[in-house]
Scaffold this motif. Structure first.
Motif, mmCIF file in Angstrom:
data_model
loop_
_atom_site.group_PDB
_atom_site.id
_atom_site.type_symbol
_atom_site.label_atom_id
_atom_site.label_comp_id
_atom_site.label_asym_id
_atom_site.label_seq_id
_atom_site.Cartn_x
_atom_site.Cartn_y
_atom_site.Cartn_z
ATOM 1 N N ILE A 15 0.835 -1.210 0.000
ATOM 2 C CA ILE A 15 0.000 0.000 0.000
ATOM 3 C C ILE A 15 0.865 1.253 0.000
ATOM 4 C CG2 ILE A 15 -1.623 1.344 1.402
ATOM 5 C CD1 ILE A 15 -2.877 -1.400 2.224
ATOM 6 N N ARG A 19 1.279 4.196 -2.929
ATOM 7 C CA ARG A 19 1.150 5.654 -2.757
ATOM 8 C C ARG A 19 2.244 6.385 -3.544
ATOM 9 N NH1 ARG A 19 0.272 4.543 2.963
ATOM 10 N NH2 ARG A 19 -1.942 4.655 3.443
ATOM 11 N N HIS A 124 -2.411 -5.034 -4.799
ATOM 12 C CA HIS A 124 -2.908 -3.714 -4.402
ATOM 13 C C HIS A 124 -3.104 -2.842 -5.633
ATOM 14 C CE1 HIS A 124 -3.590 -0.012 -2.309
ATOM 15 N NE2 HIS A 124 -2.451 0.527 -2.710
ATOM 16 N N GLY A 129 -8.467 1.808 -5.079
ATOM 17 C CA GLY A 129 -8.666 1.693 -3.643
ATOM 18 C C GLY A 129 -8.978 0.277 -3.210
ATOM 19 N N ARG A 144 -11.560 -2.526 0.761
ATOM 20 C CA ARG A 144 -12.007 -1.443 -0.125
ATOM 21 C C ARG A 144 -11.925 -0.121 0.607
ATOM 22 N NH1 ARG A 144 -17.371 -1.280 -1.952
ATOM 23 N NH2 ARG A 144 -18.101 -2.595 -0.249
ATOM 24 N N ARG A 145 -11.311 0.852 -0.056
ATOM 25 C CA ARG A 145 -11.277 2.203 0.511
ATOM 26 C C ARG A 145 -12.605 2.888 0.242
ATOM 27 N NH1 ARG A 145 -7.029 4.261 -2.254
ATOM 28 N NH2 ARG A 145 -8.404 5.227 -3.778
ATOM 29 N N THR A 146 -13.264 3.372 1.269
ATOM 30 C CA THR A 146 -14.552 4.047 1.115
ATOM 31 C C THR A 146 -14.485 5.425 1.773
ATOM 32 O OG1 THR A 146 -15.599 3.348 3.185
ATOM 33 C CG2 THR A 146 -15.643 1.778 1.348
ATOM 34 N N GLY A 149 -13.984 5.097 5.478
ATOM 35 C CA GLY A 149 -12.896 4.254 5.957
ATOM 36 C C GLY A 149 -12.793 2.955 5.180
ATOM 37 N N ASP A 150 -11.811 2.164 5.528
ATOM 38 C CA ASP A 150 -11.583 0.888 4.847
ATOM 39 C C ASP A 150 -12.638 -0.147 5.254
ATOM 40 O OD1 ASP A 150 -9.412 1.984 3.639
ATOM 41 O OD2 ASP A 150 -7.921 0.998 4.931
#
Length: 276
Positions: A15, A19, A124, A129, A144-146, A149-150
């Protein structure tokens, strides 16, 4: 270190690497100067080198195990565990500012018979996300990134039992003869599935079989440079209770080129008629 904890640590490394890669993708870059058979650019190659150095240093600090898959070659020993780090999977998508590219990490274990098998996989997709994590005996999950939050979810393949109305994905290489074979296979089954998709990359296609987005995925002639992506995705498929093999039904060989098919395990027989 237990495999479950090792998987979580590896996911955090992937992760963070994602980035860095995403920031470089967002920055303006030159689309010229393609290099290599994969159609990538010098820009992608430079990012790849930095990402592998970053992941390698973090993994060595966390748990180096017995080394790295690419370096050990025939010196891999029974009972040994070896990390497999991939370049950006989906480098053309990455260079073209598309969302479908991934960072992949897997861990191989060599059995007493000398045969290796991946036992941990992390895929990843920074832009999407999504992070897929799986380890032998631990199942597979998708993070899942929302906006709030995850969200962690246990994943499993679809329950589609026939090719008619299914959603199938395929991949093809950059070599004309191999691409022709893939397209010929697609043409022969056209009209049966509800949709036949070509998005990629390989690791993400495999994960989308594992989570039920696709009912099957196939690609002829995956090469040695595809091992990082395929091995990481393979663990996710297996631990989600999906099926992955060569087109002829034999197990995937991690030492040779493979015609790979992944499915929910329910449409294999019908699908195999087209995989020649």
């Amino acid at each position: 270190m237990e495999l479950r904890e090792l998987t979580m640590r590896t996911a955090r490394i992937a992760i963070e690497a994602g980035r860095h890669a995403l920031q470089d993708q967002i920055n303006p870059h030159d689309l010229r100067n393609p290099v290599g058979a994969d159609g990538g650019s010098r820009f992608a190659s430079e990012i790849d080198e930095r990402l592998i150095r970053y992941c390698r240093s973090k993994i060595v600090a966390s748990d180096p195990c017995d080394g790295f898959w690419e370096e050990e070659g025939s010196d891999r020993k029974p009972g040994g565990r070896y990390w497999c780090l991939g370049h950006i999977d989906g480098s053309i998508n990455y260079v073209r500012n598309m969302a479908e590219w991934t960072i992949t990490v897997s861990l191989f274990e060599v059995g007493e018979d000398g045969l290796a098998k991946p036992i941990l996989g992390v895929v990843h997709a920074p832009v999407l996300g999504l992070t897929y994590l799986a380890a032998q005996g631990q199942g597979a999950i998708r993070v899942r990134r929302t906006a709030v939050g995850d969200k962690r979810e246990k994943i499993m393949p679809s329950t589609k039992r026939e090719l008619k109305g299914s959603v199938v994905s395929f991949g093809m290489s950059y070599f004309p003869k191999e691409s022709e074979r893939a397209l010929k296979t697609v043409a022969q089954m056209a009209g049966r599935p509800a949709d036949i998709k070509r998005v990629g990359p390989t690791s993400l296609d495999l994960c989308r079989v594992a989570d039920g987005s696709y009912d099957a995925y196939f690609e002829p002639m995956l090469h040695s440079w595809d091992i990082p992506a395929v091995s990481a995705g393979a663990v996710v498929v297996w631990q989600a209770q999906g099926r992955l093999s060569q087109w002829n039904g034999q197990p995937v060989s991690w030492e040779h080129n493979n015609d790979v098919v992944a499915s929910n395990g329910l449409i294999d027989r019908e699908l195999s008629r087209y995989l020649r």
